[in-house]
Design an enzyme around this catalytic site. Sequence first.
Site, PDB file in Angstrom:
ATOM      1  CB  THR A   1      -0.946  -0.003   1.219  1.00 39.03           C
ATOM      2  OG1 THR A   1      -1.851  -1.098   1.115  1.00 39.03           O
ATOM      3  CG2 THR A   1      -1.746   1.284   1.315  1.00 39.03           C
TER       4      THR A   1
ATOM      5  CG  ASP B   1      -2.080  -6.448  -2.745  1.00 39.77           C
ATOM      6  OD1 ASP B   1      -1.995  -7.220  -1.758  1.00 39.77           O
ATOM      7  OD2 ASP B   1      -2.982  -5.617  -2.877  1.00 39.77           O
TER       8      ASP B   1
ATOM      9  CB  THR C   1      -0.508  -4.099   6.150  1.00 41.63           C
ATOM     10  OG1 THR C   1      -1.705  -3.986   5.364  1.00 41.63           O
ATOM     11  CG2 THR C   1       0.177  -2.752   6.236  1.00 41.63           C
TER      12      THR C   1
END
Length: 337
Positions: free
Chosen positions: A12, A57, A89
């Site tokens: 992100t 990602d 994350t």
Amino acid sequence: MSKILIIYTGGTIGMVPTENGFAPKKGFFINELKKTPYLKRPELPDWDFIECDPLLDSTNITHNEWNQIAHMIEKDYDNYDGFVVLHGTDTMAYSASALSFMLEGLSKPVIFTGSQIPLCELRSDGYDNFVTSLFIAGQGIVREVALYFGGYLLRGNRAVKTSADGLIAFSSPNYPELASAGIDIEYNHKRLLEAEDLPLNVVEIGPHRIGVLKLFPGIRFGVFKPIIKAGLEGIVLETFGTGNVPGYDPSLPSVIKEALNAGTIVVACTQCMQGTVRLKAYETSSALAEAGAVSGYNMTTEATVTKLAYLLSKGYPAEDIRDLMETDLRGELTRPE
């Protein structure tokens, strides 16, 4: 002045909006850093930057990326005083756990971080997480794999993502934080690992067949029997409480025994955020212990899965792996007294 290598894997923090939602963009993050003058302040260490290709990602991170990151650290280990790994994350706790085992003999800081809000967006938490991680890595006080996020530095193999949208996204339920960042960075020195003066050795993790089975009320183990018998090398059972399993289904012990007889390692963890597995503490955990499962004590599922993959990759016999799963290797577990 210390020198830090920044390894950007995606996630992100460096994403930009696209017609299909946020996605990593090649070159975006380093260009943003170059436009940030305070990154050249004398309080911060000197740094270099490597961008992985492709940027991912973190949902798409696998053992291949763990091996890539580990070898990037290995290649430049003697050229830098520490490393910052920028990572998405969602699977950051898995990657931090995996690297903690893979980097044998580590004596330098490897700090994982990222953000919940992209750097390109208003109110991004990315700058604070990144700059503080860079500062911590430059200080060299922590000499292990750690995860910094939202003001707290956690041991990498003790961290769990506990919020999908909060800025304090990670917690360490069974081990105190290594440091907290306010006006000053306050280290919990007694909780840090003592690094040994050993050469770095990278253990690659292979594509091992590991299954995670979460128990729930009414579960029927016979339904999972074909999966458990399908040549799995390891099974992580997320049990109730301190290692408890339902006693209404008599097929459980036989399923576990069949798996063990086939060479499968069965590890019992707890679904609880805090606490430890204590097999045989209750009658409902006795069948599991007697069948031959081992205890994961207070390890996170992330640490259990990656530790199991690491030990399988080392090529140890099954009995040795069972013993080592119950042994603290990198500060990942605490055995109950």
